[in-house]
Design an enzyme around this catalytic site. Structure first.
Site, PDB file in Angstrom:
ATOM      1  N   ARG A  56     -28.011 -35.730 -34.147  1.00  0.00           N
ATOM      2  CA  ARG A  56     -27.452 -37.175 -33.688  1.00  0.00           C
ATOM      3  C   ARG A  56     -28.365 -38.142 -34.141  1.00  0.00           C
ATOM      4  O   ARG A  56     -29.629 -37.913 -33.818  1.00  0.00           O
ATOM      5  CB  ARG A  56     -27.107 -36.906 -32.100  1.00  0.00           C
ATOM      6  CG  ARG A  56     -26.830 -38.459 -31.474  1.00  0.00           C
ATOM      7  CD  ARG A  56     -26.776 -38.199 -29.799  1.00  0.00           C
ATOM      8  NE  ARG A  56     -27.944 -37.879 -29.207  1.00  0.00           N
ATOM      9  CZ  ARG A  56     -28.061 -37.674 -28.124  1.00  0.00           C
ATOM     10  NH1 ARG A  56     -26.848 -37.580 -27.281  1.00  0.00           N
ATOM     11  NH2 ARG A  56     -29.061 -37.669 -27.446  1.00  0.00           N
ATOM     12  N   ASP A 102     -29.102 -42.050 -16.744  1.00  0.00           N
ATOM     13  CA  ASP A 102     -29.856 -41.201 -18.242  1.00  0.00           C
ATOM     14  C   ASP A 102     -28.892 -41.077 -19.229  1.00  0.00           C
ATOM     15  O   ASP A 102     -29.441 -40.381 -20.077  1.00  0.00           O
ATOM     16  CB  ASP A 102     -30.221 -39.761 -17.580  1.00  0.00           C
ATOM     17  CG  ASP A 102     -29.174 -38.719 -17.089  1.00  0.00           C
ATOM     18  OD1 ASP A 102     -28.483 -38.937 -15.948  1.00  0.00           O
ATOM     19  OD2 ASP A 102     -29.127 -37.735 -17.811  1.00  0.00           O
ATOM     20  N   ASN A 103     -27.572 -41.622 -19.055  1.00  0.00           N
ATOM     21  CA  ASN A 103     -26.915 -41.631 -20.157  1.00  0.00           C
ATOM     22  C   ASN A 103     -26.476 -42.899 -20.536  1.00  0.00           C
ATOM     23  O   ASN A 103     -25.545 -43.171 -21.680  1.00  0.00           O
ATOM     24  CB  ASN A 103     -25.540 -40.647 -19.764  1.00  0.00           C
ATOM     25  CG  ASN A 103     -25.504 -39.389 -19.675  1.00  0.00           C
ATOM     26  OD1 ASN A 103     -26.383 -38.663 -20.102  1.00  0.00           O
ATOM     27  ND2 ASN A 103     -24.662 -38.675 -18.833  1.00  0.00           N
TER      28      ASN A 103
END
Length: 484
Positions: free
Chosen positions: A173, A251-252
């Site tokens: 990613r 946290d995303n």
């Protein structure tokens, strides 16, 4: 492989060592290159005649000179509860590269094995979830939604235990930044004011350099204003596309406003304003119609973390940007979807009436707006056929045409603009599921074909009409969990 077109850095390592732990990847067995994103690689300044050259890196069996893998440490609010034990539990930041256009790219290998933050996990990613992230990040990029990207994907033979035994895979990613809201929560609540300032200044230098030209006393407020505004704009884009993220934990949430961490996501089929796409979200916290509110709450978590270095008035002033940005962007997006070039009184009511109509009759979201786009050339059939009660569609169309009569743009120009706004092809969950089933049998051609279709979401593509079809009954509202 050649590094003559990109520059190698690892600026994340300039942060205090408490923000990461050096970890070596755990190699996979029998690795195979599944997909290599040649166009993205070229944009990043990477040219490789043989994508298989990257297989060993994707498998965690080899590192290039300059790669220094670290697991990032952060915390965050998960389903509204603060969790101090978070961090990269199955991914490693390998390095950063700067391409010929001076864009910075973090390389993050997902599924690289156990880290100090894996808790009770095995640090692996399974083929199923890796395919879903690859597909959706590339679909979102084609839809012009800010997102992380997929550079390449590797599958392997290693067995991974989830609900049953699955096979392992990794995803490379890439993103301009992997810094999350949770990084700032960790700094504020566990490392102190000095570490928090260091993190903010690092983030400004790399990702908000224009703010360094502002007076020092204004920088942090302007930083928070930009983050809040980007977050509001991102969620507005999700809502306009009928996209459900599924796990909007802090946290995303990307500090630069990217769509981040693709887990149990969904593009809406039959429109349900309260649709919950995450099997694990029993309370519906992250339902489609709650996403704008949750985006604001996550910005509040970030503001709370920045409180030690900002005064209360500046925090409040920055947070106001969320409502201002969302209430500006979302109506503009919907007017574009409806083909309304001018802003008139009553447009918001028409937008709400449209959503109520879709919700009441559970109309397919994407096909409705695409059918509306082609109204001049194809007539009302593509719209009316979506309704069990055709008279409800007819009543709404009368109201809609009355509004169109106030526009000055030609029908041809409006149709072209709407078709460039309302996609014909989206990543429906059943399409992803079909690709996953074939991949589990060793056939990745369907995945490559679907990626090619999703790369041109606004084009007609008559040869790929099946990909735009209404989902079969089994393919609606598929249960997707956080398990990966």
């Amino acid at each position: 492989m050649s590094a003559d077109r990109f520059r190698i850095e690892h600026r994340y390592l300039e942060l205090p060592h408490t923000f990461y732990t050096r970890v070596q990847p755990m190699p996979l067995k029998g690795a195979r290159m599944v997909c290599f994103n040649q166009q993205l690689a070229a944009d990043m300044g990477i040219h490789s005649d043989n994508p298989d050259d990257w297989t060993a890196i994707g498998a965690g069996a080899e590192l290039l000179e300059g790669m220094d893998p670290v697991a990032m440490k952060y915390t965050g609010h998960q389903f509204g509860a603060y969790n101090p034990e978070l961090g990269d539990g199955r991914g490693l930041l390998l390095w950063e590269t700067v391409g010929p256009d001076q864009r910075r790219w973090d390389w993050h290998l997902k599924g690289a094995g156990i880290t100090p933050y894996s808790r009770f996990g095995d640090g692996r990613a399974v083929l199923r979830s890796t395919i879903r992230e690859y597909l959706c990040s590339e679909a979102m990029a084609a839809l012009d939604v800010p997102t992380t990207r997929a550079l390449f994907m590797v599958s392997a033979r290693d067995p991974v235990q989830r609900e049953g035994v699955e096979t392992a895979a990794t995803l490379m990613r890439v993103a301009q930044s992997h810094i999350r809201f949770g990084h700032f929560e960790y700094a504020a609540y566990h490392q102190g004011e000095e570490a928090l300032r260091t993190l903010i200044d690092h983030t400004l230098e790399l990702h908000f350099p224009d703010l360094l030209n502002q007076p020092e006393e204004d920088r942090y407020r302007l930083f928070l204003e930009q983050v809040v505004s980007r977050t509001a704009n991102l969620v507005a884009q999700w809502q306009a596309l009928g996209f459900c993220h599924g796990v909007m934990n802090s946290d995303n949430m990307s500090i630069i406003g990217d769509t981040f961490d693709y887990g149990p996501y969904a593009f809406l089929d039959d429109f349900d304003a309260g649709h919950i796409c995450n099997h694990s979200d029993q309370g519906g916290r992250y339902a489609y119609n709650r996403q704008p509110q949750i985006g604001f709450i996550n910005c509040q978590y970030l503001a709370r973390a920045l409180a030690p270095v900002m005064n209360e008035d500046d925090l409040r002033r920055a947070m106001r940007q969320y409502e201002l940005s969302y209430n500006d962007r979302f109506p503009r997006l919907l007017r574009a979807k409806l083909g309304l070039e001018q802003e008139l009184d009553g447009d918001v009511e028409l937008i709400m009436e449209t959503f109520n109509l879709l919700h009441e009759f559970r109309v397919d979201f994407t096909r409705f707006f695409r059918g509306l786009s082609t109204l001049p050339s194809q007539g009302t059939a593509p719209i009316r056929d979506l309704f069990v009660d055709r008279s409800a569609a007819d009543s709404w169309l009368v109201r809609y045409r009355e509004r169109l009569a106030q526009e000055t743009r030609s029908e041809e120009a409006r149709e072209a603009a709407m078709c460039a706004t309302n996609p014909k092809f989206i990543l429906r969950n059943y399409l992803a599921q079909q690709v996953i089933q074939e991949a589990q049998n060793g056939d990745y051609d369907p995945m490559h074909k679907l990626l090619a279709v999703l790369a041109r979401p606004f084009d007609e593509q008559p040869e790929n009409e099946d990909y735009a079809a209404l989902p079969p009954d089994w393919g609606k509202h598929l249960n997707i969990s956080c398990s990966s």
